[in-house]
Motif scaffolding. Sequence first.
Motif, short mmCIF file in Angstrom:
data_model
loop_
_atom_site.label_atom_id
_atom_site.label_comp_id
_atom_site.label_asym_id
_atom_site.label_seq_id
_atom_site.Cartn_x
_atom_site.Cartn_y
_atom_site.Cartn_z
N ARG A 117 -19.78 -11.68 -14.36
CA ARG A 117 -18.82 -12.00 -15.41
C ARG A 117 -17.85 -10.83 -15.56
NH1 ARG A 117 -21.35 -12.96 -21.13
NH2 ARG A 117 -22.44 -14.53 -19.87
N LEU A 118 -16.56 -11.17 -15.67
CA LEU A 118 -15.52 -10.16 -15.87
C LEU A 118 -14.96 -10.29 -17.27
CD1 LEU A 118 -13.72 -7.95 -14.42
CD2 LEU A 118 -12.04 -9.79 -14.14
N PHE A 119 -15.04 -9.22 -18.04
CA PHE A 119 -14.41 -9.19 -19.36
C PHE A 119 -12.98 -8.70 -19.17
CE2 PHE A 119 -18.94 -8.68 -20.16
CZ PHE A 119 -19.15 -9.63 -21.15
N ALA A 120 -12.03 -9.47 -19.69
CA ALA A 120 -10.62 -9.18 -19.41
C ALA A 120 -9.75 -9.70 -20.54
CB ALA A 120 -10.21 -9.83 -18.09
N THR A 121 -8.48 -9.29 -20.51
CA THR A 121 -7.45 -9.94 -21.32
C THR A 121 -6.45 -10.55 -20.34
OG1 THR A 121 -6.00 -8.01 -21.47
CG2 THR A 121 -7.72 -8.24 -23.17
N GLU A 122 -5.72 -11.54 -20.81
CA GLU A 122 -4.81 -12.27 -19.93
C GLU A 122 -3.61 -11.44 -19.50
OE1 GLU A 122 -4.99 -16.87 -20.51
OE2 GLU A 122 -4.68 -15.95 -22.47
N THR A 123 -3.28 -10.40 -20.26
CA THR A 123 -2.09 -9.60 -19.94
C THR A 123 -2.42 -8.25 -19.32
OG1 THR A 123 -2.02 -8.73 -22.19
CG2 THR A 123 -0.68 -10.70 -21.73
N SER A 124 -3.69 -7.86 -19.26
CA SER A 124 -4.04 -6.54 -18.72
C SER A 124 -3.72 -6.45 -17.24
CB SER A 124 -5.53 -6.26 -18.93
OG SER A 124 -5.94 -5.16 -18.13
N PRO A 125 -2.88 -5.49 -16.82
CA PRO A 125 -2.61 -5.34 -15.39
C PRO A 125 -3.82 -4.83 -14.62
CG PRO A 125 -1.62 -3.53 -16.62
CD PRO A 125 -2.15 -4.51 -17.64
N TYR A 126 -4.68 -4.05 -15.29
CA TYR A 126 -5.89 -3.55 -14.64
C TYR A 126 -6.84 -4.71 -14.34
CZ TYR A 126 -3.97 0.47 -17.12
OH TYR A 126 -3.12 1.43 -17.63
N ALA A 127 -7.00 -5.60 -15.33
CA ALA A 127 -7.84 -6.78 -15.11
C ALA A 127 -7.23 -7.70 -14.06
CB ALA A 127 -8.03 -7.53 -16.42
N ARG A 128 -5.91 -7.80 -14.06
CA ARG A 128 -5.27 -8.65 -13.05
C ARG A 128 -5.54 -8.13 -11.65
NH1 ARG A 128 1.13 -10.27 -11.96
NH2 ARG A 128 0.61 -12.16 -10.80
N LYS A 129 -5.51 -6.83 -11.47
CA LYS A 129 -5.81 -6.25 -10.16
C LYS A 129 -7.19 -6.69 -9.69
CE LYS A 129 -6.77 -1.83 -9.91
NZ LYS A 129 -6.63 -0.35 -9.85
N HIS A 189 -15.55 -6.87 -30.11
CA HIS A 189 -15.33 -7.73 -28.94
C HIS A 189 -16.43 -7.51 -27.91
CE1 HIS A 189 -13.78 -4.45 -26.40
NE2 HIS A 189 -13.05 -4.05 -27.42
N ALA A 190 -16.60 -8.52 -27.04
CA ALA A 190 -17.77 -8.58 -26.16
C ALA A 190 -17.87 -7.41 -25.19
CB ALA A 190 -17.73 -9.90 -25.38
N ALA A 191 -16.74 -6.85 -24.76
CA ALA A 191 -16.79 -5.77 -23.77
C ALA A 191 -17.44 -4.50 -24.32
CB ALA A 191 -15.39 -5.47 -23.25
N LEU A 192 -17.41 -4.33 -25.66
CA LEU A 192 -17.97 -3.12 -26.26
C LEU A 192 -19.46 -2.95 -25.97
CD1 LEU A 192 -16.25 -2.94 -29.77
CD2 LEU A 192 -16.37 -1.10 -28.07
N ALA A 193 -20.14 -4.06 -25.80
CA ALA A 193 -21.57 -3.98 -25.54
C ALA A 193 -21.87 -3.43 -24.14
CB ALA A 193 -22.20 -5.37 -25.68
N HIS A 194 -20.86 -3.40 -23.29
CA HIS A 194 -21.07 -2.99 -21.89
C HIS A 194 -20.25 -1.77 -21.50
CE1 HIS A 194 -23.16 -6.79 -21.56
NE2 HIS A 194 -22.11 -7.39 -22.08
N ASN A 195 -19.24 -1.43 -22.27
CA ASN A 195 -18.44 -0.23 -22.04
C ASN A 195 -18.21 0.44 -23.39
OD1 ASN A 195 -16.57 1.77 -21.52
ND2 ASN A 195 -15.10 0.45 -20.48
N PRO A 196 -18.82 1.58 -23.64
CA PRO A 196 -18.70 2.22 -24.96
C PRO A 196 -17.27 2.58 -25.33
CG PRO A 196 -19.70 3.72 -23.37
CD PRO A 196 -19.67 2.37 -22.73
N LEU A 197 -16.38 2.69 -24.34
CA LEU A 197 -14.99 2.98 -24.62
C LEU A 197 -14.24 1.74 -25.10
CD1 LEU A 197 -14.18 5.25 -21.54
CD2 LEU A 197 -14.63 5.99 -23.89
N GLY A 198 -14.84 0.58 -24.89
CA GLY A 198 -14.21 -0.65 -25.34
C GLY A 198 -13.05 -1.09 -24.48
N LYS A 199 -12.87 -0.47 -23.33
CA LYS A 199 -11.75 -0.81 -22.46
C LYS A 199 -12.13 -1.92 -21.50
CE LYS A 199 -9.51 3.75 -22.49
NZ LYS A 199 -8.99 4.84 -21.63
N ILE A 200 -11.10 -2.63 -21.04
CA ILE A 200 -11.32 -3.65 -20.02
C ILE A 200 -10.45 -3.30 -18.81
CG2 ILE A 200 -12.05 -5.51 -21.54
CD1 ILE A 200 -8.52 -5.49 -20.36
N PRO A 201 -10.81 -3.80 -17.63
CA PRO A 201 -11.87 -4.78 -17.38
C PRO A 201 -13.25 -4.14 -17.30
CG PRO A 201 -10.79 -4.22 -15.34
CD PRO A 201 -10.03 -3.50 -16.41
#
Length: 200
Positions: free
Chosen positions: A2-14, A38-50
Amino acid sequence: MRLFATETSPYARKVRIVLLEKNIPCEVEWVNLRTQDHAALAHNPLGKIPVLLRNDGSAVYDSAVIVQYLEVLRPDPAIIPKDPEARIEALRVEALASGIMDTTIAWVLEQRHAADCQDLNMLQRARGKVTTALAMLQEETMAWKDVGSAPVLNLSQIATVAAVGYVDLRAPDFLVQFPDLLAWMHSMRLRPSVSATLPQ
């Protein structure tokens, strides 16, 4: 996975383009970074995506690390050259593209302040950095004329699509002076992995 992402993040798009180019099945979960839980916080303490959640429950982040992991997970088709010099060149272009993303995001965030609170010097510096880097990317793309129909995109091309696509979304006037780069981007939109990941 599973990939946690936002629709506009260029990092997630990569990362999403890499997944599609390598034909790796992966569920995408959209998150709202403005919410405190948000769901990504449980897996990345920085809260950043992807954030990529592997099948064993472990997490991989950030985008550059995820791309390296996906290359190890499925080496064929390769998106990162195996030749040492070509590999360094691909990583250099990825770093340049990441710098464009970072600086454009900083420019966007500063623009959101009230007009009388904006740091005009910072905005000018950021614009200068991005346009200088875009000029370098335009030179790179001159050698990629027929890449849209290639069997697989490489890391340099994927990172360039993500970076230039984000600039086009948030600061399109930065691109006006780069018609060849824009033409290359428009041609790339015919590729399924690129069209499927266009920011909404």
